[in-house]
Design an enzyme around this catalytic site. Sequence first.
Site, PDB file in Angstrom:
ATOM      1  N   PRO A 130      -1.474   4.404 -19.178  1.00  0.00           N
ATOM      2  CA  PRO A 130      -2.845   4.124 -19.590  1.00  0.00           C
ATOM      3  C   PRO A 130      -3.618   5.426 -19.740  1.00  0.00           C
ATOM      4  O   PRO A 130      -3.713   6.214 -18.807  1.00  0.00           O
ATOM      5  CB  PRO A 130      -3.420   3.258 -18.468  1.00  0.00           C
ATOM      6  CG  PRO A 130      -2.351   3.034 -17.485  1.00  0.00           C
ATOM      7  CD  PRO A 130      -1.157   3.827 -17.863  1.00  0.00           C
ATOM      8  N   GLU A 131      -4.095   5.676 -20.949  1.00  0.00           N
ATOM      9  CA  GLU A 131      -4.945   6.830 -21.228  1.00  0.00           C
ATOM     10  C   GLU A 131      -6.337   6.292 -21.544  1.00  0.00           C
ATOM     11  O   GLU A 131      -6.589   5.100 -21.352  1.00  0.00           O
ATOM     12  CB  GLU A 131      -4.368   7.634 -22.403  1.00  0.00           C
ATOM     13  CG  GLU A 131      -2.930   8.079 -22.151  1.00  0.00           C
ATOM     14  CD  GLU A 131      -2.315   8.836 -23.317  1.00  0.00           C
ATOM     15  OE1 GLU A 131      -3.048   9.423 -24.113  1.00  0.00           O
ATOM     16  OE2 GLU A 131      -1.081   8.838 -23.427  1.00  0.00           O
ATOM     17  N   LYS A 148      -9.415   8.796 -17.263  1.00  0.00           N
ATOM     18  CA  LYS A 148      -8.527   7.665 -16.990  1.00  0.00           C
ATOM     19  C   LYS A 148      -8.868   6.985 -15.666  1.00  0.00           C
ATOM     20  O   LYS A 148      -8.109   6.141 -15.184  1.00  0.00           O
ATOM     21  CB  LYS A 148      -7.076   8.159 -16.940  1.00  0.00           C
ATOM     22  CG  LYS A 148      -6.639   8.896 -18.201  1.00  0.00           C
ATOM     23  CD  LYS A 148      -5.381   9.724 -17.979  1.00  0.00           C
ATOM     24  CE  LYS A 148      -5.153  10.682 -19.135  1.00  0.00           C
ATOM     25  NZ  LYS A 148      -4.132  11.694 -18.846  1.00  0.00           N
ATOM     26  N   ARG A 171       5.317   0.996  -9.575  1.00  0.00           N
ATOM     27  CA  ARG A 171       5.800   2.242  -8.962  1.00  0.00           C
ATOM     28  C   ARG A 171       4.887   2.831  -7.898  1.00  0.00           C
ATOM     29  O   ARG A 171       5.165   3.892  -7.371  1.00  0.00           O
ATOM     30  CB  ARG A 171       6.071   3.271 -10.051  1.00  0.00           C
ATOM     31  CG  ARG A 171       7.213   2.815 -10.903  1.00  0.00           C
ATOM     32  CD  ARG A 171       7.726   3.882 -11.787  1.00  0.00           C
ATOM     33  NE  ARG A 171       8.766   3.292 -12.626  1.00  0.00           N
ATOM     34  CZ  ARG A 171       9.214   3.816 -13.739  1.00  0.00           C
ATOM     35  NH1 ARG A 171       8.725   4.952 -14.158  1.00  0.00           N
ATOM     36  NH2 ARG A 171      10.137   3.233 -14.432  1.00  0.00           N
ATOM     37  N   ARG A 214      -8.199  31.078 -25.109  1.00  0.00           N
ATOM     38  CA  ARG A 214      -7.118  30.499 -24.318  1.00  0.00           C
ATOM     39  C   ARG A 214      -5.769  30.688 -24.997  1.00  0.00           C
ATOM     40  O   ARG A 214      -5.612  30.429 -26.170  1.00  0.00           O
ATOM     41  CB  ARG A 214      -7.365  29.020 -24.052  1.00  0.00           C
ATOM     42  CG  ARG A 214      -8.361  28.836 -22.953  1.00  0.00           C
ATOM     43  CD  ARG A 214      -8.511  27.394 -22.575  1.00  0.00           C
ATOM     44  NE  ARG A 214      -9.665  27.249 -21.712  1.00  0.00           N
ATOM     45  CZ  ARG A 214      -9.587  27.256 -20.395  1.00  0.00           C
ATOM     46  NH1 ARG A 214      -8.424  27.357 -19.795  1.00  0.00           N
ATOM     47  NH2 ARG A 214     -10.677  27.151 -19.671  1.00  0.00           N
ATOM     48  N   ARG A 272       5.930  18.582 -21.385  1.00  0.00           N
ATOM     49  CA  ARG A 272       6.043  17.151 -21.679  1.00  0.00           C
ATOM     50  C   ARG A 272       6.763  16.947 -23.005  1.00  0.00           C
ATOM     51  O   ARG A 272       6.751  17.813 -23.885  1.00  0.00           O
ATOM     52  CB  ARG A 272       4.664  16.503 -21.757  1.00  0.00           C
ATOM     53  CG  ARG A 272       3.735  16.946 -20.672  1.00  0.00           C
ATOM     54  CD  ARG A 272       3.066  15.823 -19.949  1.00  0.00           C
ATOM     55  NE  ARG A 272       3.919  14.982 -19.158  1.00  0.00           N
ATOM     56  CZ  ARG A 272       4.148  15.137 -17.846  1.00  0.00           C
ATOM     57  NH1 ARG A 272       3.686  16.182 -17.210  1.00  0.00           N
ATOM     58  NH2 ARG A 272       4.842  14.264 -17.193  1.00  0.00           N
TER      59      ARG A 272
END
Length: 288
Positions: A2-3, A58, A124, A165, A275
């Site tokens: 879920p974002e 979130k 989980r 950055r 990721r």
Amino acid sequence: MPELPEVETIRKELAKFVVGKKIKQVEILHPSAIKSNVKTFTASLEKKHIRKVGRVGKLLIFTISGGEFLLIHLKMTGQLIYRHKDFIIKGGHSLSRPKEIPDKYIWVAWHFTDGSNLYFNDMRKFGYVKIVDAAEKERIMAAYGPEPLTKDFTLKKFFDTLDGRNAPIKSILLNQALIAGIGNIYADEACFAAKIFPGTRASKLRKAEKIRLFKAINAVLKKAIKYKGTTFHSFVSARGKRGNFWDFLQVYKRDKKPCLRCATGIIANKTIAGRNSRYCPVCQKMIQ
DNA sequence: AAGATTGTTGCTTA
DNA sequence: TTAAGCAACAATCT
């Protein structure tokens, strides 16, 4: 998983159902999901009303009468299910039958005085619930970057965030302290929409690309909210419904399939910013 | 049956 | 001091 769009979908539905309701009893089936003292947790909620269901990134933030706040993070597989009083939980799993939700993974249940119930379900147990006071809530909220789709998220702030950055743009999109609410799915989708390779160092992005990415973030998240989020295994809304954004995904989980934009590139999956990252090697050009 | 899975934190390094 | 990168962690499924 879920974002922002998924959590926002849950928030909107829950706000409709639970705001104004009084909690009769809190049932804790697995104390390890509670990141507060269990007695304090129960005492802070029982006989109290839910005033508001808010969100930052979130994280769901329930305003409770009595001045405290209930925070719920769903992490990877957490679900927050609202059920009317006549709903019967069948529980368990079956390969041949769609699974009933909530199921045997209920860790916390809130029973309202009108007989309706709210369940925190998490296969989980990565997710958590906790009670905080106003000062702690402020401290937690302040650690988040601006929220996309609000006037807090301006192009100027986005430029400032990227300025100087060296990290891959994807790692910046995923950093909750810089921008709130983006996770792996929407980071990849936004980079695709903006035609930016997710491994591009932020400082290397040209002005036009930054503008495209800013617009893409807002557009992708807005559309995903419209379609109630993306479900690819465990996300369901507060009423147990799947999200419908799956059909609109351009790169996520489309590994090895042809690019939907250029039809030439084959969607690649590489580790970027630690990721899995999907992108089209043809239309998301690497900038040297 | 070991590895993949995710968001977040905390540690290490530059 | 700060940014970047990585390991660790939660627990389960394949």
